[in-house]
Each structure stands twice: as C-alpha cells, then as structure tokens.
Design a protein around this motif. Structure first.
Motif, PDB file in Angstrom:
ATOM      1  N   PHE A 139      27.791  28.014  35.752  1.00  0.00           N
ATOM      2  CA  PHE A 139      28.148  28.493  37.170  1.00  0.00           C
ATOM      3  C   PHE A 139      26.768  28.212  38.018  1.00  0.00           C
ATOM      4  N   CYS A 140      27.180  28.248  39.284  1.00  0.00           N
ATOM      5  CA  CYS A 140      26.046  28.076  40.382  1.00  0.00           C
ATOM      6  C   CYS A 140      26.676  29.042  41.527  1.00  0.00           C
ATOM      7  N   LEU A 141      25.383  28.895  42.509  1.00  0.00           N
ATOM      8  CA  LEU A 141      25.548  29.494  43.895  1.00  0.00           C
ATOM      9  C   LEU A 141      26.441  28.539  44.899  1.00  0.00           C
ATOM     10  N   ASP A 142      27.217  29.046  45.556  1.00  0.00           N
ATOM     11  CA  ASP A 142      28.025  28.218  46.718  1.00  0.00           C
ATOM     12  C   ASP A 142      26.909  27.864  47.699  1.00  0.00           C
ATOM     13  N   PRO A 143      26.995  26.465  48.215  1.00  0.00           N
ATOM     14  CA  PRO A 143      26.135  26.021  49.077  1.00  0.00           C
ATOM     15  C   PRO A 143      26.016  26.797  50.330  1.00  0.00           C
ATOM     16  N   LEU A 144      27.213  27.358  50.633  1.00  0.00           N
ATOM     17  CA  LEU A 144      27.199  28.014  51.912  1.00  0.00           C
ATOM     18  C   LEU A 144      27.184  29.552  52.231  1.00  0.00           C
ATOM     19  N   LEU A 145      27.907  30.204  51.201  1.00  0.00           N
ATOM     20  CA  LEU A 145      27.825  31.690  51.234  1.00  0.00           C
ATOM     21  C   LEU A 145      26.739  32.343  50.264  1.00  0.00           C
ATOM     22  N   PRO A 146      25.952  33.301  50.784  1.00  0.00           N
ATOM     23  CA  PRO A 146      24.582  33.749  49.902  1.00  0.00           C
ATOM     24  C   PRO A 146      25.162  34.492  48.707  1.00  0.00           C
ATOM     25  N   GLU A 147      26.187  35.022  48.758  1.00  0.00           N
ATOM     26  CA  GLU A 147      26.465  35.841  47.425  1.00  0.00           C
ATOM     27  C   GLU A 147      27.727  35.657  46.846  1.00  0.00           C
ATOM     28  N   LEU A 148      28.147  34.182  46.785  1.00  0.00           N
ATOM     29  CA  LEU A 148      29.274  33.653  46.239  1.00  0.00           C
ATOM     30  C   LEU A 148      29.011  32.957  45.017  1.00  0.00           C
ATOM     31  N   LEU A 149      29.457  33.468  43.925  1.00  0.00           N
ATOM     32  CA  LEU A 149      29.049  32.298  42.586  1.00  0.00           C
ATOM     33  C   LEU A 149      30.433  31.669  42.279  1.00  0.00           C
ATOM     34  N   VAL A 150      30.175  30.424  41.620  1.00  0.00           N
ATOM     35  CA  VAL A 150      31.228  29.377  41.496  1.00  0.00           C
ATOM     36  C   VAL A 150      31.134  29.016  40.146  1.00  0.00           C
ATOM     37  N   PHE A 151      32.502  29.096  39.567  1.00  0.00           N
ATOM     38  CA  PHE A 151      32.559  28.676  38.033  1.00  0.00           C
ATOM     39  C   PHE A 151      33.659  27.648  37.900  1.00  0.00           C
ATOM     40  N   PRO A 152      33.864  26.880  36.924  1.00  0.00           N
ATOM     41  CA  PRO A 152      34.647  25.814  36.679  1.00  0.00           C
ATOM     42  C   PRO A 152      36.034  26.353  36.742  1.00  0.00           C
ATOM     43  N   PRO A 153      36.853  25.433  37.208  1.00  0.00           N
ATOM     44  CA  PRO A 153      38.500  25.875  37.167  1.00  0.00           C
ATOM     45  C   PRO A 153      39.074  26.569  36.070  1.00  0.00           C
ATOM     46  N   GLY A 154      39.811  27.411  36.148  1.00  0.00           N
ATOM     47  CA  GLY A 154      40.427  27.880  34.898  1.00  0.00           C
ATOM     48  C   GLY A 154      39.515  29.026  34.403  1.00  0.00           C
ATOM     49  N   THR A 155      38.158  29.477  34.656  1.00  0.00           N
ATOM     50  CA  THR A 155      37.404  30.397  34.197  1.00  0.00           C
ATOM     51  C   THR A 155      38.176  31.783  34.553  1.00  0.00           C
ATOM     52  N   ASP A 156      38.326  32.762  33.500  1.00  0.00           N
ATOM     53  CA  ASP A 156      39.023  33.928  33.532  1.00  0.00           C
ATOM     54  C   ASP A 156      38.151  35.047  33.370  1.00  0.00           C
ATOM     55  N   LEU A 157      37.986  35.832  34.455  1.00  0.00           N
ATOM     56  CA  LEU A 157      36.829  36.846  34.386  1.00  0.00           C
ATOM     57  C   LEU A 157      37.639  38.110  34.921  1.00  0.00           C
ATOM     58  N   HIS A 158      39.033  38.011  34.854  1.00  0.00           N
ATOM     59  CA  HIS A 158      39.741  39.639  35.113  1.00  0.00           C
ATOM     60  C   HIS A 158      39.316  40.785  34.304  1.00  0.00           C
ATOM     61  N   GLN A 159      39.095  40.386  32.998  1.00  0.00           N
ATOM     62  CA  GLN A 159      38.711  41.432  32.303  1.00  0.00           C
ATOM     63  C   GLN A 159      37.142  41.536  32.004  1.00  0.00           C
ATOM     64  N   HIS A 160      36.465  40.709  32.869  1.00  0.00           N
ATOM     65  CA  HIS A 160      34.954  40.978  32.797  1.00  0.00           C
ATOM     66  C   HIS A 160      34.395  42.247  33.141  1.00  0.00           C
ATOM     67  N   PRO A 161      33.417  42.878  32.382  1.00  0.00           N
ATOM     68  CA  PRO A 161      33.098  44.353  32.702  1.00  0.00           C
ATOM     69  C   PRO A 161      32.460  44.354  34.270  1.00  0.00           C
ATOM     70  N   LEU A 162      31.754  43.271  34.656  1.00  0.00           N
ATOM     71  CA  LEU A 162      31.008  43.455  35.801  1.00  0.00           C
ATOM     72  C   LEU A 162      32.562  43.481  37.029  1.00  0.00           C
ATOM     73  N   HIS A 163      33.517  42.744  36.712  1.00  0.00           N
ATOM     74  CA  HIS A 163      34.667  42.718  37.901  1.00  0.00           C
ATOM     75  C   HIS A 163      35.236  44.016  37.623  1.00  0.00           C
ATOM     76  N   ARG A 164      35.627  44.708  36.318  1.00  0.00           N
ATOM     77  CA  ARG A 164      36.171  45.877  36.194  1.00  0.00           C
ATOM     78  C   ARG A 164      35.373  47.033  36.688  1.00  0.00           C
ATOM     79  N   ALA A 165      34.157  46.674  36.958  1.00  0.00           N
ATOM     80  CA  ALA A 165      33.241  48.097  37.504  1.00  0.00           C
ATOM     81  C   ALA A 165      32.988  47.740  38.938  1.00  0.00           C
ATOM     82  N   GLY A 166      33.460  46.674  39.514  1.00  0.00           N
ATOM     83  CA  GLY A 166      33.426  46.767  40.784  1.00  0.00           C
ATOM     84  C   GLY A 166      32.174  45.899  41.511  1.00  0.00           C
TER      85      GLY A 166
END
Length: 456
Positions: free
Chosen positions: A174-201
């Motif tokens: 993953f990388c940081l988006d070239p424009l937005l300062p807090e936006l992470l970018v992952f490859p297509p199809g990356t599933d983070l719906h159940q990731h603990p950081l997502h579930r915790a907000g």
C-alpha cells in the motif's frame, strides 16, 4: 447464518427488479448493513464465475431445496470469501466442497489464470480501481495506522508520485495517495471490511472522490456546518475530523434506517460534534436561529448513482438512468441547491454527486446560479491540477471537477464549489493542490536565519 439469507434475498430482489441495491440492503433490516452490502457486491461481481462452478458441479440438481441466489452466496463464501461460518447449509455445502473446489480449479486451467480475481477479466471500458482507505484522525494518527499495517506484513511504499504508481500496486502493498494527506491506497480487490482498524473506526473505507467534498469545503475548527443529505455518514465523519470535533455539524437525512446506521458509524468513528435529524433538508428554515452561524454547507443529494462501479447492480441491464427518473432527480437537486444557498451566513458550499449525467451536474449548477442575484455566489476553481474538468456547457463550468475510472482511477463523480461573491478569494482556502499542504495539515515552520553580529 442470517447474513447469507439476507444476501440471497437482496440478490433475488435485484433479479426481480424490486429495487436498487441500496434500497434492498437498507430495507432488509439486517443489523450490519455494511457487511451485507459487501457480501452482495462481491457475490454479484463473481456471478458469472459462480454460475459456471455451480453448474459444472451439479449443485442445484443434487440439492433441489437450495435456492439459486442462496447457492451463489454460499459458494462465494466457501470458495472466494472468508469461508462458511455456520448455519444449517454449512454441512450441505461440505458434502460438495471437494467437487466445487475441483470445478473452480478446472475453470482456472481453462482460462489460463492462477488467481481468483483473474477469472473476472477486464471490465469493458473500465480500469481496475484501487481500494482507498481514509485514516480517521479522530481515532488515530496516520503514522500509527501505517505502523500497524506494516507489522501485519503489508509493504509500505510511501507517498505515491502519481496515478501510475497506484496502477502498479500489487499484492500485500500500500501507499499514500499523491493528493490527499490521510488516504491510503491498496491494490484492487483488497478486502478490509473485517480488519480490526476498520471495525474500531480508525480506518474508513471511502473512495478517493468521496473524500473531495469535505476536503474542498475545508471548514476550520469551531465552524458550524450543515451536511444536508448526510447518510450513510462517511463524509460527515470526515467533516468532524477536519473540525477536530470542535464546532457543530447539523446532519439531515429523510431515511430513518440509514440515519440509524449512520449514528452507529459516527459513534465508532469518535464523532462528538454532530447533531443528527431525521428531517427533509428542504423543510429546514434558513432563518432558524440554530443555523445563524452556519457558513459551510455540504450538499451531496440523492442522484442516479450512474458513476458508481456498482451501478450495474442498481439498474441491472440498463444502459443509463431512466429519463423520467433523471428529470425528477435533477428537479430535486435544483431545489436543494437553491435552498442551501439561501442560508444567510453561508460563505462556501460544495455540491457533489456520484453521477456522470450532465443533467444532474453542470445543468443543475448552471440553472441555480442563473436564478441567483447577480454576483451573489460564484464558482470557485476547485483543484486546478485535477485532470478532469466539468463539461463546457456554460462559461465557468471548467471550474468544476469530474472523475472517472479512466482519468482518475476512481468512481464517476462531480464536484462544484460555490462561494459567496464578496469573498476575497475565488478559490477555497486553503487551496488544496497536488504537492501542497491540505486542510488541517499545518505547513512546516520556516527556520529563521540568525543574523550575523555586525563588526565594530
């Protein structure tokens, strides 16, 4: 599990044209609508593959009581998802598991691919879109989120220099988006719906263009803001992060179910400055004393959704939105925009849609601006370095921005920034451009040069 039955019911509703994907998901009364939405989208995305595997394995012939939509959901979870997690159908699928896996392997051999996602093939006219994830600064610092992901084995590539680096993302990187300062970018199809950081907000799954309206509105901490059509709440939580939970957000939405889901999302995201109202924004009086300090309005009204990657789920088999529905939506959008501009203290408004239809975008902005008293509001030049501009249907339309999979690696989107005519600058402050500090990111302090003492 109840999840599988709910997903099958939504798929059946889509096939019978009983409503759009969102309408059916929110009308299902399933508690975790995000989980349900994700499962339906992925099952539908692999629909052709699932049908081929189910047919080759003879599953429906062997299990005549298994409804076809439910079979798709169960086989998706078994072969492509997180695995079946219970329910009365789990032992049934277990009897056919070896055959199903063998048929999936044969399908890969026939198509000369090694990965499941390669079975999908390129979608006509569409680029594979990265997964964008916003770090919620109300819960976590960017650096901490990156460190957490690195400890999980993700390779971090730093800030990308442009879209080509985003297109080249593969595997667990993953990388940081070239424009937005807090936006992470992952490859297509990356599933983070159940990731603990997502579930915790701590992480918000939000497309890049969906982050632009709040960023361009740029309300300073302490400001009063209206989010006119707020659910499901990702933009609202981003506004709260920009405010640092200082100030006030008045969020309106007519759908009580969506608003209840939004309340859960905002609680998980740590938002404390938002006041939710199950109310039609058009019925809100601009002269109400509660809104006398509102200087910023984000208006993201109901639209055709024609720019969404999942539009084929919303209107299966259709080449575009129904013309009559489009006229009705544009009429509502014009009324909502004109109403928003009538708030007396308003300084800046952002109008956005996830539509690619001119009728909902440039035409709405043009018509409403023409109705305004001359010079009352004007279009600001939003993100001058953004590659795709508004259609040249009226003078100044190029100040708006559009987005598309081909030009920006995002869903289709439209954004217009309107400012009161007596503002000293024609652009939102601070103006966000590639390579420059963005709102709520303080610039580095310049070191003062020490003067040499004068010689006597």
């Amino acid at each position: 599990m109840a999840l599988y039955g709910a997903a099958a019911a939504v798929l059946s509703g889509l096939e019978a044209r009983r409503g759009s994907l969102k309408t059916l998901v929110y009308g299902s009364r399933f508690q975790n609508v995000r989980q349900l939405y994700a499962l339906v989208c992925e099952t539908q995305r692999y629909s052709e593959v699932l049908e081929a595997v189910i047919g080759s394995a003879g599953l429906l012939e062997a299990e005549r009581k298994l409804p076809p939509p439910l079979a798709k959901v169960l086989v998706y979870e078994l072969l492509l998802g997180r695995g079946l997690r219970g329910g009365r159908w789990k032992p049934v699928l277990a009897r056919h598991q070896a055959r199903l896996r063998a048929e999936l392997a044969r399908l890969k051999v026939r198509r000369r691919v090694s990965r499941n996602e390669d079975l999908l093939g390129p979608r006509p006219g569409a680029a594979p879109l990265p997964r964008f994830v916003r770090v919620n600064t109300l819960r976590s610092r960017l650096e901490d989120a990156v460190d957490y992901l690195k400890r999980e084995g993700y390779g971090y590539q730093g800030r990308a220099s442009g879209l080509e680096e985003l297109r080249a993302l593969r595997g667990k990187r993953f990388c940081l988006d070239p424009l937005l300062p807090e936006l992470l970018v992952f490859p297509p199809g990356t599933d983070l719906h159940q990731h603990p950081l997502h579930r915790a907000g701590h992480l918000i799954l939000q497309d890049k263009v969906s982050c632009l309206p709040a960023m361009l509105l740029a309300p300073p901490p302490g400001a009063h803001v209206i989010d006119a059509c707020a659910a499901p709440g990702n933009k609202t939580s981003q506004l709260a992060a920009l405010l640092g939970n200082r100030g006030k957000i008045f969020a309106f939405d007519l759908d009580a179910g969506r608003l209840a889901t939004m309340a859960t999302l905002l609680t998980r995201a740590g938002v404390s400055c938002c006041e939710l109202a199950n109310e039609d924004f058009l019925s809100v009086s601009p002269s109400d004393p509660r809104y006398r300090q509102v200087q910023y309005i984000l208006l993201d009204p109901s639209c055709s959704g024609s720019g969404m990657a999942s539009r084929s789920l919303e209107e299966p088999g259709e080449s575009g939105p129904d013309p009559e529905r489009l006229r009705a939506l544009a009429g509502f959008q014009r009324r909502a925009l004109a109403h928003a501009l009538s708030f007396p203290a308003l300084r800046r408004l952002v109008y956005s849609t996830c539509s690619i239809c001119q009728e909902e975008n440039e035409d709405v902005v043009r018509d409403v601006l023409q109705q305004q008293e001359r010079g009352a509001f004007r279009l600001a030049h939003a993100l001058p370095l953004w590659p795709e501009r508004g259609l040249g249907t009226f003078p100044g339309a190029e100040r708006c921005i559009r987005a598309s999979p081909e030009a920006t690696l995002t869903g289709g989107f439209f954004v217009a920034v309107l400012e009161r005519g007596d503002e000293t600058s024609s652009d939102p402050e601070p103006q966000a451009q590639a390579g420059e500090p963005l709102p709520n990111v303080p610039p580095k302090k310049k070191k003062r040069r020490r003067q040499k003492p004068s010689t006597p």
